[in-house]
Design a protein around this motif. Structure first.
Motif, mmCIF file in Angstrom:
data_model
loop_
_atom_site.group_PDB
_atom_site.id
_atom_site.type_symbol
_atom_site.label_atom_id
_atom_site.label_comp_id
_atom_site.label_asym_id
_atom_site.label_seq_id
_atom_site.Cartn_x
_atom_site.Cartn_y
_atom_site.Cartn_z
ATOM 1 N N PHE A 1 24.218 -4.615 -55.035
ATOM 2 C CA PHE A 1 24.474 -3.204 -55.370
ATOM 3 C C PHE A 1 23.220 -2.356 -55.193
ATOM 4 O O PHE A 1 23.279 -1.249 -54.656
ATOM 5 N N SER A 2 22.085 -2.841 -55.647
ATOM 6 C CA SER A 2 20.852 -2.061 -55.572
ATOM 7 C C SER A 2 19.828 -2.810 -54.732
ATOM 8 O O SER A 2 18.901 -3.424 -55.252
ATOM 9 N N ARG A 3 20.036 -2.817 -53.431
ATOM 10 C CA ARG A 3 19.090 -3.493 -52.546
ATOM 11 C C ARG A 3 17.862 -2.611 -52.359
ATOM 12 O O ARG A 3 17.949 -1.380 -52.384
ATOM 13 N N PRO A 4 16.686 -3.198 -52.141
ATOM 14 C CA PRO A 4 15.466 -2.393 -51.952
ATOM 15 C C PRO A 4 15.511 -1.629 -50.639
ATOM 16 O O PRO A 4 16.122 -2.066 -49.653
ATOM 17 N N ALA A 5 14.867 -0.488 -50.627
ATOM 18 C CA ALA A 5 14.817 0.355 -49.430
ATOM 19 C C ALA A 5 13.496 1.123 -49.443
ATOM 20 O O ALA A 5 12.886 1.321 -50.490
ATOM 21 N N CYS B 1 3.998 9.935 -47.262
ATOM 22 C CA CYS B 1 4.148 8.929 -48.306
ATOM 23 C C CYS B 1 5.416 8.128 -48.036
ATOM 24 O O CYS B 1 6.220 8.484 -47.170
ATOM 25 N N ILE B 2 5.596 7.049 -48.766
ATOM 26 C CA ILE B 2 6.781 6.197 -48.658
ATOM 27 C C ILE B 2 7.407 6.087 -50.035
ATOM 28 O O ILE B 2 6.699 5.888 -51.033
ATOM 29 N N VAL B 3 8.723 6.237 -50.091
ATOM 30 C CA VAL B 3 9.437 6.186 -51.363
ATOM 31 C C VAL B 3 10.507 5.109 -51.305
ATOM 32 O O VAL B 3 10.968 4.705 -50.224
ATOM 33 N N ALA B 4 10.909 4.634 -52.475
ATOM 34 C CA ALA B 4 11.991 3.656 -52.575
ATOM 35 C C ALA B 4 13.345 4.332 -52.711
ATOM 36 O O ALA B 4 14.368 3.755 -52.351
ATOM 37 N N ASP B 5 13.369 5.548 -53.244
ATOM 38 C CA ASP B 5 14.616 6.305 -53.419
ATOM 39 C C ASP B 5 14.495 7.603 -52.628
ATOM 40 O O ASP B 5 13.708 8.490 -52.968
ATOM 41 N N LYS B 6 15.290 7.700 -51.548
ATOM 42 C CA LYS B 6 15.185 8.877 -50.687
ATOM 43 C C LYS B 6 15.703 10.144 -51.352
ATOM 44 O O LYS B 6 15.443 11.246 -50.868
ATOM 45 N N THR B 7 16.432 10.009 -52.456
ATOM 46 C CA THR B 7 16.949 11.198 -53.152
ATOM 47 C C THR B 7 15.934 11.779 -54.141
ATOM 48 O O THR B 7 16.177 12.830 -54.704
ATOM 49 N N LYS B 8 14.803 11.077 -54.321
ATOM 50 C CA LYS B 8 13.807 11.549 -55.275
ATOM 51 C C LYS B 8 12.413 11.544 -54.645
ATOM 52 O O LYS B 8 11.503 10.849 -55.107
ATOM 53 N N PRO B 9 12.220 12.338 -53.575
ATOM 54 C CA PRO B 9 10.880 12.394 -52.976
ATOM 55 C C PRO B 9 9.952 13.234 -53.856
ATOM 56 O O PRO B 9 10.410 14.014 -54.689
ATOM 57 N N PRO B 10 8.643 13.076 -53.712
ATOM 58 C CA PRO B 10 7.713 13.923 -54.466
ATOM 59 C C PRO B 10 7.907 15.394 -54.117
ATOM 60 O O PRO B 10 8.452 15.736 -53.060
ATOM 61 N N ARG B 11 7.446 16.260 -55.009
ATOM 62 C CA ARG B 11 7.588 17.698 -54.794
ATOM 63 C C ARG B 11 6.853 18.106 -53.518
ATOM 64 O O ARG B 11 5.703 17.742 -53.299
ATOM 65 N N GLY B 12 7.549 18.867 -52.678
ATOM 66 C CA GLY B 12 6.964 19.327 -51.420
ATOM 67 C C GLY B 12 7.157 18.382 -50.259
ATOM 68 O O GLY B 12 6.758 18.704 -49.139
ATOM 69 N N PHE B 13 7.749 17.197 -50.489
ATOM 70 C CA PHE B 13 7.957 16.214 -49.430
ATOM 71 C C PHE B 13 9.437 16.152 -49.050
ATOM 72 O O PHE B 13 10.315 16.364 -49.889
ATOM 73 N N SER B 14 9.688 15.826 -47.781
ATOM 74 C CA SER B 14 11.049 15.679 -47.260
ATOM 75 C C SER B 14 11.197 14.283 -46.669
ATOM 76 O O SER B 14 10.347 13.850 -45.878
ATOM 77 N N PRO B 15 12.263 13.557 -47.024
ATOM 78 C CA PRO B 15 12.444 12.199 -46.491
ATOM 79 C C PRO B 15 13.046 12.216 -45.090
ATOM 80 O O PRO B 15 13.807 13.112 -44.726
ATOM 81 N N ILE B 16 12.688 11.212 -44.288
ATOM 82 C CA ILE B 16 13.325 10.983 -42.990
ATOM 83 C C ILE B 16 14.349 9.877 -43.216
ATOM 84 O O ILE B 16 14.014 8.686 -43.213
ATOM 85 N N ASP C 1 15.898 3.095 -42.940
ATOM 86 C CA ASP C 1 15.287 2.248 -43.968
ATOM 87 C C ASP C 1 14.205 1.380 -43.328
ATOM 88 O O ASP C 1 14.486 0.614 -42.410
ATOM 89 N N LEU C 2 12.986 1.489 -43.832
ATOM 90 C CA LEU C 2 11.860 0.730 -43.289
ATOM 91 C C LEU C 2 11.700 -0.629 -43.957
ATOM 92 O O LEU C 2 10.775 -1.360 -43.625
ATOM 93 N N TRP C 3 12.595 -0.980 -44.894
ATOM 94 C CA TRP C 3 12.527 -2.262 -45.599
ATOM 95 C C TRP C 3 13.645 -3.201 -45.138
ATOM 96 O O TRP C 3 13.743 -4.329 -45.602
ATOM 97 N N ARG C 4 14.476 -2.752 -44.234
ATOM 98 C CA ARG C 4 15.660 -3.517 -43.851
ATOM 99 C C ARG C 4 15.257 -4.848 -43.229
ATOM 100 O O ARG C 4 14.152 -5.004 -42.687
#
Length: 299
Positions: free
Chosen positions: A55-59, A12-27, A38-41
């Motif tokens: 301050f809060s750029r998309p990622a 999956c892809i998330v906007a906040d790497k500190t809050k991945p879905p349960r059971g998932f690990s961010p790269i 960051d795949l949105w850079r």
């Protein structure tokens, strides 16, 4: 000795790497230079500087999971067998599913591209994707890895592994009983306790036949109520109209097929240019390119 990785079961892809879905690990870092993954850079330097000032750029960050359902229900387990990246103007490959929204914020996942994932049942394949790496300055694909494509200059590579024999395999209760007792279940109803509480045998002790009959009946499908049915006594007959027609020996004659003047085929009457259909397809394609709707999810 390093333990071999288990197959990846979800992406999956998330906007906040500190809050991945349960059971998932961010790269969160690239594998080659440990830069931000960051795949949105934005690739242009000026755009990147402006993003840092906000301050809060998309990622966007890619997350993976190796979890399998840990329940008593025998549910099918799927593993990820292939990944590819396509432009938003290209069709989704057959058998793939596009990740078009973030799992946490339900925003658009990537810029002008789709990350497509192919998952298959674990019982139907012998190998699956076991590792995914992101490269910021790729010169070539690492040995043993396959490139899925690039997202904003970051190359997504994956490595296929052989699935461990016991991964995702559920064992039935009878198999567990064999592993615990070391005995093969016998009889018509394996595991059914009769008599002295032991497992049922193919030739049970007839001295306690009443108890055996009661125990077997508990595991037997019983017939439904044999009382009167709603349609009992209703006579079924063929309608006399059809009965007369079936007795008529004269064959039905089909109407004569009308003759078509071939010269009409080149006339304006038969000229249809599908203008409405073409305009509808162009409008739908415009909506998909603008990101208003994703027809691949609808189909």
């Amino acid at each position: 000795m390093e333990q071999s990785p288990t197959p990846i079961t979800g992406l999956c892809i998330v906007a906040d790497k500190t809050k991945p879905p349960r059971g998932f690990s961010p790269i969160s870092k690239t594998n080659d230079d440990l830069s931000d993954a960051d795949l949105w850079r934005k690739l242009l330097q000026l755009d990147a500087i402006l993003d840092r000032l906000i301050f809060s750029r998309p990622a966007r960050y890619l997350c993976f999971s190796r979890d399998t359902p840990n329940t008593g229900i025998k549910a099918p387990i799927s593993v990820v067998t292939d990944i590819t990246i396509v432009k938003e103007s290209e069709p989704i490959p057959h058998g793939f599913v596009a990740i078009d929204y973030t799992a946490d914020s339900r925003e658009r996942a990537l810029r002008k591209k789709f990350l497509c994932v192919k998952s298959e049942p674990r019982d139907a394949v012998v190998d699956a994707i076991g590792e995914i790496v992101l490269l910021n300055k790729p010169k070539k694909t690492p040995r043993g890895y396959t490139s899925a494509g690039k997202i904003q200059g970051i190359m997504v590579c994956f490595r296929v592994i052989v699935i461990p024999p016991n991964f995702g395999i559920h064992h039935s209760n009878s198999e567990r009983n064999i592993s615990i007792t070391g005995q093969q279940p016998t009889g018509l109803y394996p595991g059914l306790e009769v008599g002295g509480g032991g497992p049922s045998q193919s030739t049970p002790d007839l001295s306690n036949v009443d108890h055996l009959r009661s125990a077997v009946n508990d595991f037997t499908i019983k017939p439904m109520n044999t009382g009167p049915k709603p349609l009992d006594g209703v006579e079924f007959k063929l309608n006399p109209i059809y009965e007369q027609s079936s007795g008529n020996k004269q064959k039905d004659v089909l109407p004569a097929f009308p003759q078509i003047d071939l010269s009409r085929l080149d006339s304006d009457e038969m000229d249809y240019r599908y203008q409405l259909e073409h305009s509808t397809l162009q409008y739908c394609s415009l909506l998909q390119r603008k990101g208003f709707v994703d027809f691949s999810r609808v189909l």
